[in-house]
Scaffold this active site. Sequence first.
Site, PDB file in Angstrom:
ATOM      1  N   LYS A   1     -67.106 -25.613  92.145  1.00 32.98           N
ATOM      2  CA  LYS A   1     -67.328 -25.616  90.694  1.00 32.98           C
ATOM      3  C   LYS A   1     -66.218 -26.410  89.997  1.00 32.98           C
ATOM      4  O   LYS A   1     -65.166 -26.669  90.590  1.00 32.98           O
ATOM      5  CB  LYS A   1     -67.372 -24.178  90.175  1.00 32.98           C
ATOM      6  CG  LYS A   1     -66.066 -23.408  90.389  1.00 32.98           C
ATOM      7  CD  LYS A   1     -66.246 -21.906  90.163  1.00 32.98           C
ATOM      8  CE  LYS A   1     -64.938 -21.169  90.370  1.00 32.98           C
ATOM      9  NZ  LYS A   1     -65.133 -19.714  90.397  1.00 32.98           N
TER      10      LYS A   1
ATOM     11  N   TYR B   1     -39.265 -34.979  70.697  1.00 35.47           N
ATOM     12  CA  TYR B   1     -39.719 -34.267  69.498  1.00 35.47           C
ATOM     13  C   TYR B   1     -38.927 -32.975  69.305  1.00 35.47           C
ATOM     14  O   TYR B   1     -38.692 -32.236  70.265  1.00 35.47           O
ATOM     15  CB  TYR B   1     -41.193 -33.893  69.629  1.00 35.47           C
ATOM     16  CG  TYR B   1     -42.149 -35.046  69.447  1.00 35.47           C
ATOM     17  CD1 TYR B   1     -42.192 -35.765  68.263  1.00 35.47           C
ATOM     18  CD2 TYR B   1     -43.032 -35.387  70.459  1.00 35.47           C
ATOM     19  CE1 TYR B   1     -43.087 -36.809  68.095  1.00 35.47           C
ATOM     20  CE2 TYR B   1     -43.944 -36.426  70.298  1.00 35.47           C
ATOM     21  CZ  TYR B   1     -43.963 -37.139  69.110  1.00 35.47           C
ATOM     22  OH  TYR B   1     -44.851 -38.157  68.945  1.00 35.47           O
TER      23      TYR B   1
HETATM   24  C1  PLP Z   1     -64.499 -19.206  91.522  1.00 37.77           C
HETATM   25  C2  PLP Z   1     -65.146 -18.163  92.347  1.00 37.77           C
HETATM   26  C3  PLP Z   1     -64.852 -18.063  93.722  1.00 37.77           C
HETATM   27  C4  PLP Z   1     -63.741 -18.849  94.383  1.00 37.77           C
HETATM   28  O1  PLP Z   1     -62.513 -18.245  94.031  1.00 37.77           O
HETATM   29  P1  PLP Z   1     -61.108 -18.717  94.633  1.00 37.77           P
HETATM   30  O2  PLP Z   1     -60.160 -17.692  94.137  1.00 37.77           O
HETATM   31  O3  PLP Z   1     -60.838 -20.068  94.042  1.00 37.77           O
HETATM   32  O4  PLP Z   1     -61.223 -18.763  96.097  1.00 37.77           O
HETATM   33  C5  PLP Z   1     -65.593 -17.170  94.468  1.00 37.77           C
HETATM   34  N1  PLP Z   1     -66.547 -16.386  93.906  1.00 37.77           N
HETATM   35  C6  PLP Z   1     -66.838 -16.433  92.591  1.00 37.77           C
HETATM   36  C7  PLP Z   1     -67.865 -15.536  92.035  1.00 37.77           C
HETATM   37  C8  PLP Z   1     -66.133 -17.313  91.757  1.00 37.77           C
HETATM   38  O5  PLP Z   1     -66.389 -17.332  90.446  1.00 37.77           O
END
Ligand code: PLP
Length: 379
Positions: free
Chosen positions: A40, A272
């Site tokens: 994702k 800044y």
């Molecule tokens: C993002 C996600 C994962 C992966 O999580 P990591 O901590 O990056 O391994 C797995 N299951 C769900 C439902 C997620 O949203």
Amino acid sequence: MTSEAERAGAILTIDLEAISANYRRLHDQVAPAECAGVVKANAYGLGAEHVAITLAQAGCRTFFVALIDEGVSLRRALEDHGQDNPGGHEPTIYVLNGLIKGTERVFAEHRLRPVLNSIGEIDAWAQFVRDAGPGQQGAAAVQVDTGMSRLGLPKIELSILSSAPSRLAGFRLTHVISHLACADEPDHPLNHAQLEAFAAARRSLPPAAGSLSNSSGIFLGRAFHMDMVRPGSALYGVAPVPNRPNPMKQVVRLQGKILQVREIDTHQTVGYGATHRAENRKKIATVAVGYADGYLRYLSNRGNAYIGEFRVPLVGRVSMDLTTFDVTDVPDHLVHPGAMIELIGDDITVDALAASAGTIGYEILTSLGARYHRVYRRR
Ligand SMILES: *Cc1c(COP(=O)(O)O)cnc(C)c1O
């Protein structure tokens, strides 16, 4: 003519071989459970297409994305790279954020599987699959909430569903999944509470494969592996168990380019807000990376970088396109316009940068800038 790499303010190197090695490591650790890959958010900022092809070549057959359009792009990328039928099976793509009303056809057209998060979504999917006729099996997963209070069937919906299991009869339920809230804290009591709640939920539903663990969950032990694990961050080098030696290979290297070097003296200030004031003669290097590149402004007067073996502190505020480092102790031949400074790498890991930025490795990765010149390393 100059190359894009020469003109870029920074070079981001993504080691695909390290991702592949990380996948194989987790795969071997959980076998015979299946090891899926979570890609994702553009594979946590690293490039979903490159990463997914790498994972597919390493043997990954099941992918998770958050959004339906991420799934559509992933399906196309796998096809474009000849990974549409490895080992005689099309890779499986699950969409974690569930079924948005009216998108059923898009799921079917691109052979994506929804993770159904409510009875409403279950009923809508079952209806769609029934209407589509016998050609459509409608493979899908169901997510139950066991303690995250974020996505998935809450307890009340689970009990409604378990007393009316026919609602699940219209399509092929492949997996029941849930998500751990505290997997990165091995001693947290919620881990075992969720494990038990998940087992109870599965008993109350028709038989289907189970999947509970993200990266950190894998390291909670065998009981958490079940039929499939869903690592993301560990594939990309983030430490799955904080404050323990990181078994994963580092994937990301970020080198910023020095644009100018100047000497300042007592009482002169940097950047800044004049938040850094020299107490004696200092040498300051200005680097072509800023918060617009995801080099977080919180690192102002806190961060560090490396030039060779020399640690150089970030001084003054991070600005939009520029950041300043105190390079007083670095030999002159290493600091000149065009020289590179290591912002992420062996000496400053993603997790170390995250710690000084008050955040987690996940946010560092997903913030990596669009202006970086990207180099993908395959061996
Ligand atoms: C993002 C996600 C994962 C992966 O999580 P990591 O901590 O990056 O391994 C797995 N299951 C769900 C439902 C997620 O949203």
